[in-house]
Design a protein around this motif. Structure first.
Motif, PDB file in Angstrom:
ATOM      1  N   LEU A  73       8.857  -0.543   0.347  1.00  0.00           N
ATOM      2  CA  LEU A  73       8.963   0.671  -0.471  1.00  0.00           C
ATOM      3  C   LEU A  73       8.282   0.487  -1.826  1.00  0.00           C
ATOM      4  CD1 LEU A  73      12.630   1.485   0.539  1.00  0.00           C
ATOM      5  CD2 LEU A  73      10.630   2.905   1.028  1.00  0.00           C
ATOM      6  N   VAL A 112      14.889   6.033   0.830  1.00  0.00           N
ATOM      7  CA  VAL A 112      13.817   6.371   1.767  1.00  0.00           C
ATOM      8  C   VAL A 112      13.933   7.864   2.058  1.00  0.00           C
ATOM      9  CG1 VAL A 112      12.771   5.902   4.008  1.00  0.00           C
ATOM     10  CG2 VAL A 112      14.038   4.105   2.827  1.00  0.00           C
ATOM     11  N   LYS A 151       9.407   6.822   7.004  1.00  0.00           N
ATOM     12  CA  LYS A 151       8.606   7.566   6.031  1.00  0.00           C
ATOM     13  C   LYS A 151       7.602   8.467   6.732  1.00  0.00           C
ATOM     14  CE  LYS A 151       7.521   6.149   1.823  1.00  0.00           C
ATOM     15  NZ  LYS A 151       8.443   6.444   0.718  1.00  0.00           N
TER      16      LYS A 151
END
Lengths: 293, 293
Positions: free
Chosen positions: A201, B156, B204
């Motif tokens: 991330l 996320v 994602k």
């Protein structure tokens, strides 16, 4: 027909991503010039490497010929720009350069096949295939190996600058493998999962400080430090000089650090190595293109 | 002043993210209505839970008062919508609802403080704090716990639909903890790192099939299956019905599966449970909002 291929060095075992994360860097690289020939021949310059069958670039090229059941040969002129046993994916890059050079000469563009040939070369060199070196050297960028067999790869759109420091010591990959325990504490595994996922991330967000904080590892580094007794001291001076984090590349001894003042960090680490009686060099680098791109 | 707070159930230990990944779902949830009062009182409805000091919502609220050195009290009316010992973060949600309800009554908005109080409640309930339940119930969405202490969280941006199947069996969290080995094979740890990092990328990208393939675990599930002898058979029928993957939520017995035909998957799993003599229910759900949002 003459084909030129450049396969970059890679930072594998990137932080908490032992055997999973790898990143191509823009320098150094291995370069091959490949031409048709009636047998298999290798001529190498740069860092000294084995000749003939034992040369990884040639072996990988020949492996591709075999896989395709193609007779014939090729001549490879290899400029070996990556120091062997540096931790920078030297054998992986030579394997990629050889396999891709041969593929281009033969008009073959099947990535899976080329990677398989390169992986066989890498396996010959280091005892087992390391897709975390071979794959980023081939595709470029930052890669995540989901599984080795079948080979499944994910790409992280990361653009990272860093400094590589390479001390003049050798850490044979086989020895670095052997020193790893077969069992590790569950809590260390959980820590690495947490760090690795967070690092993905942070890479996507380009958050340098967080990336740096996450350049740590509980699964391989604690054991491998026995082969790199200087690591903790080097890490300390790197952080004191402003590095956000520092990781061992591959099985070492190359180090990769990130921060804002990369030259200062590199210089300070090299000086510390010299204080410890070890010659070292550093260079600033960044996420690089792959052999294919 | 009356404050209403809803804290959602969560899917923790999400796939390969043991102790790290957690996702809030839109139902069920615990709901509290909090009002000022001269002492600490709890009135609960829904699933039966302890009263007084042993009630997690009340305990967490009281903990926040203590942390702030505030005298006084509050009355909590709790609608307990999440079945205790279901694996759906029941105690974490009650803890979040209690702590956040108290915070709002007191005009406190410091996330860190509220989470700390909730975590103490969760710790009281299950023996150790589980930020992977508490944090997503508080913030909503899909969260990655980088570290517990200091608490570092990443978010996320995932939007996922799935089906929850809840069989009428109980798996006490403490027992599910105890069955875990302290040491695990390094190769299993590496597999989980690979899967967890890849899962982040697939989430994602919203790539459902890949997400499903990665809903596996080598660190806890292989051991915990002893407490869930039906798991492999349930997994098989789920995949046969078109599920892309299925994971145990928390320490079970709740299951979370993804796929296109979620109702079919839920129905088939419930039927299989009934064949095995276990009553079960299912519901389709999706990534949900947190108590705070």
């Amino acid at each position: 027909m003459r084909i030129k291929v450049r396969a970059p060095a890679t930072i594998a075992n990137f932080g908490p991503g032992f055997d999973v994360f790898g990143m191509a860097i823009d320098k150094p690289f291995d370069e091959v010039v490949v031409e048709e020939f009636n047998e298999f021949e290798i001529i190498s310059s740069g860092y000294p490497v084995p000749n003939g069958e034992d040369n990884i670039a040639l072996f990988s090229a020949k492996t591709l010929f075999k896989m395709l059941n193609i007779e014939g040969g090729l001549r490879i002129k290899l400029k070996k720009g990556i120091r062997p046993k540096s931790g920078l994916g030297s054998s992986g890059a030579s394997a990629v350069a050889g396999a891709l050079g041969a593929a281009k000469l033969l008009g073959v563009s099947n990535d899976e096949l080329i990677l398989k040939a390169a992986m066989k070369g890498e396996e010959k060199a280091s005892g087992e295939p390391h897709p975390d070196n071979v794959v980023p050297s081939y595709y470029g960028g930052f890669t995540v190996i989901e599984s080795k067999s079948p080979l499944r790869v994910h790409f992280v759109d990361a653009k990272l600058r860093g400094v590589v420091v390479l001390p003049e010591v050798e850490i044979p990959t086989a020895k670095a493998r052997k020193i790893l325990p077969s069992m590790v504490p569950l809590k260390d595994a959980v820590k690495n999962i947490a760090m690795a996922s967070s690092l993905i991330l942070a890479l996507k967000e380009g958050d340098l400080e967080t990336i740096g904080r996450l350049l740590d590892d509980n699964l391989a580094l604690p054991y491998r430090k026995k082969l790199m007794p200087w690591f903790d001291e080097i890490r300390r001076v790197a952080l004191e000089t402003g590095a956000y984090g520092i990781t061992v590349s591959g099985s070492g001894p190359a180090l990769f650090a990130i921060g804002e003042n990369l030259k200062d960090i590199g210089k300070t680490i090299v000086e510390k190595f010299e204080e410890l009686g070890i010659k070292a060099e550093y260079w600033v680098t960044k996420t690089g293109r792959g052999a294919k791109t």
